[in-house]
Design an enzyme around this catalytic site. Structure first.
Site, PDB file in Angstrom:
ATOM      1  N   PRO A   5       0.981  -1.316  -0.025  1.00 54.04           N
ATOM      2  CA  PRO A   5      -0.108  -0.448  -0.417  1.00 54.04           C
ATOM      3  C   PRO A   5       0.865   1.219  -0.214  1.00 54.04           C
ATOM      4  CG  PRO A   5      -0.145  -1.061   2.180  1.00 54.04           C
ATOM      5  CD  PRO A   5       1.064  -1.918   1.102  1.00 54.04           C
ATOM      6  N   ASN A   6       0.083   2.065  -0.784  1.00 54.32           N
ATOM      7  CA  ASN A   6       1.271   2.998  -1.092  1.00 54.32           C
ATOM      8  C   ASN A   6       2.541   3.818  -1.443  1.00 54.32           C
ATOM      9  OD1 ASN A   6      -1.317   5.050   0.558  1.00 54.32           O
ATOM     10  ND2 ASN A   6       0.189   3.555   2.467  1.00 54.32           N
ATOM     11  N   ARG A  13       5.009  10.674  -2.926  1.00 55.79           N
ATOM     12  CA  ARG A  13       4.937  11.089  -0.898  1.00 55.79           C
ATOM     13  C   ARG A  13       6.363  10.775  -0.049  1.00 55.79           C
ATOM     14  NH1 ARG A  13       4.706   4.490   1.520  1.00 55.79           N
ATOM     15  NH2 ARG A  13       4.245   4.586   3.420  1.00 55.79           N
ATOM     16  N   TYR A  18      11.383   8.870   1.840  1.00 56.84           N
ATOM     17  CA  TYR A  18      11.585   7.312   0.348  1.00 56.84           C
ATOM     18  C   TYR A  18      11.549   7.690  -0.841  1.00 56.84           C
ATOM     19  CZ  TYR A  18       7.739   5.332   3.702  1.00 56.84           C
ATOM     20  OH  TYR A  18       7.392   5.067   4.660  1.00 56.84           O
ATOM     21  N   ASN A  69       8.016  -5.602  -1.412  1.00 57.93           N
ATOM     22  CA  ASN A  69       7.866  -4.687  -0.076  1.00 57.93           C
ATOM     23  C   ASN A  69       6.302  -4.606   0.392  1.00 57.93           C
ATOM     24  OD1 ASN A  69       8.109  -2.274   1.577  1.00 57.93           O
ATOM     25  ND2 ASN A  69       8.892  -1.220  -0.035  1.00 57.93           N
ATOM     26  N   ALA A  72       3.579  -0.492   4.767  1.00 56.61           N
ATOM     27  CA  ALA A  72       2.760  -1.075   6.252  1.00 56.61           C
ATOM     28  C   ALA A  72       2.013  -1.970   6.511  1.00 56.61           C
ATOM     29  CB  ALA A  72       1.852  -0.249   6.160  1.00 56.61           C
ATOM     30  N   HIS A  75       4.181  -4.527   8.357  1.00 55.41           N
ATOM     31  CA  HIS A  75       4.071  -4.807  10.268  1.00 55.41           C
ATOM     32  C   HIS A  75       2.599  -5.007  11.146  1.00 55.41           C
ATOM     33  CE1 HIS A  75       7.820  -2.152   8.764  1.00 55.41           C
ATOM     34  NE2 HIS A  75       6.775  -1.114   8.154  1.00 55.41           N
ATOM     35  N   ASP A  82       2.404 -15.475   6.211  1.00 59.33           N
ATOM     36  CA  ASP A  82       1.197 -16.686   6.261  1.00 59.33           C
ATOM     37  C   ASP A  82       1.383 -17.345   4.512  1.00 59.33           C
ATOM     38  OD1 ASP A  82       1.047 -17.070   8.673  1.00 59.33           O
ATOM     39  OD2 ASP A  82      -1.867 -17.365   8.559  1.00 59.33           O
ATOM     40  N   GLU A  93      12.874  -9.639   1.044  1.00 59.03           N
ATOM     41  CA  GLU A  93      11.784  -8.567   2.097  1.00 59.03           C
ATOM     42  C   GLU A  93      13.029  -7.083   1.687  1.00 59.03           C
ATOM     43  OE1 GLU A  93      11.297  -9.145   5.886  1.00 59.03           O
ATOM     44  OE2 GLU A  93      10.335  -7.097   5.991  1.00 59.03           O
ATOM     45  N   HIS A  95      12.432  -2.595   1.768  1.00 58.33           N
ATOM     46  CA  HIS A  95      12.179  -1.382   2.226  1.00 58.33           C
ATOM     47  C   HIS A  95      13.544  -0.357   1.447  1.00 58.33           C
ATOM     48  CE1 HIS A  95       9.291  -3.377   4.405  1.00 58.33           C
ATOM     49  NE2 HIS A  95      10.343  -4.085   5.079  1.00 58.33           N
ATOM     50  N   LEU A  96      12.478   0.420   0.662  1.00 63.80           N
ATOM     51  CA  LEU A  96      13.193   2.005   0.562  1.00 63.80           C
ATOM     52  C   LEU A  96      14.330   2.319   2.169  1.00 63.80           C
ATOM     53  CD1 LEU A  96       9.873   2.629  -1.290  1.00 63.80           C
ATOM     54  CD2 LEU A  96      12.446   3.141  -2.199  1.00 63.80           C
ATOM     55  N   SER A  97      13.269   2.580   2.740  1.00 63.03           N
ATOM     56  CA  SER A  97      13.529   3.080   4.236  1.00 63.03           C
ATOM     57  C   SER A  97      14.309   2.736   5.469  1.00 63.03           C
ATOM     58  CB  SER A  97      12.900   4.327   4.701  1.00 63.03           C
ATOM     59  OG  SER A  97      12.135   3.478   5.377  1.00 63.03           O
ATOM     60  N   ARG A 102      13.953   3.900  12.730  1.00 62.35           N
ATOM     61  CA  ARG A 102      12.310   4.657  12.515  1.00 62.35           C
ATOM     62  C   ARG A 102      11.495   4.631  13.857  1.00 62.35           C
ATOM     63  NH1 ARG A 102       9.802   4.931   7.001  1.00 62.35           N
ATOM     64  NH2 ARG A 102       8.719   6.596   7.975  1.00 62.35           N
ATOM     65  N   ARG A 106       7.568   0.411  13.490  1.00 60.86           N
ATOM     66  CA  ARG A 106       7.536  -0.309  11.734  1.00 60.86           C
ATOM     67  C   ARG A 106       9.085  -0.975  12.356  1.00 60.86           C
ATOM     68  NH1 ARG A 106       4.954   3.198   8.695  1.00 60.86           N
ATOM     69  NH2 ARG A 106       5.301   5.210   9.563  1.00 60.86           N
TER      70      ARG A 106
END
Ligand code: DQA
Length: 142
Positions: A5-6, A13, A18, A69, A72, A75, A82, A93, A95-97, A102, A106
């Site tokens: 999402p997002n 954003r 990001y 990625n 949200a 978390h 599953d 996996e 993550h940009l950040s 953070r 997160r």
């Protein structure tokens, strides 16, 4: 390659967190990299948890590995945990950040226990690193 999402809003954003690279830019870069590696890559982004579960289940029968990625849902989502467990595929996996420097909410990932490798904080380049790793990993596995 799945994005949660997002992440369709990448580039606009919170660019200070990001970056300014759009998801379309990232996908174009990965497509070119995959071609050079002789791999086929399929892209999917969704703001909906169940759609991501469906995509993982599709990868389970059609794919060799997953770059994800989960945004949200990282978390919060036992469903993604599953689905990845059931897929029995190498998972990277991304993550940009760097989620570990953070907010505390997160810093826990439901996805990491199912990940072969985790890349966080490398920005958009993290996806390229993920594909490089996955290609080497698949080659090693034969
Ligand atoms: C993110 C980090 C998550 O905490 C956040 O919810 C995102 C993006 C990242 O790429 O840094 O949406 O996964």
């Amino acid at each position: 390659m799945l994005n949660g999402p997002n992440l369709n809003l990448l580039g606009v954003r919170k660019p200070e967190v990001y970056g300014r690279t759009t998801l379309a830019d990232i996908e174009a870069s990965l497509k070119e990299q995959a071609q050079q590696l002789g791999l086929e890559i399929v892209f999917m982004q969704s703001n909906h948890e169940g759609d991501l579960v469906d995509a993982i289940q599709q990868a389970r029968v059609q794919g060799a590995g997953i770059i994800i990625n989960p945004a949200a849902y990282t978390h919060t989502s036992i469903a993604l945990h599953d689905a990845l467990e059931a897929a029995e595929l190498p998972v990277v996996e991304v993550h940009l950040s760097n989620i570990h420097r953070r907010e505390s909410f997160r810093q826990h990932s439901f996805v990491s226990p199912q990940a072969t490798a985790v890349i966080a904080g490398a920005g958009a380049r993290g996806y390229n690193l993920a594909l490089t790793f996955l290609a080497e990993h698949l080659a090693q596995q034969g």
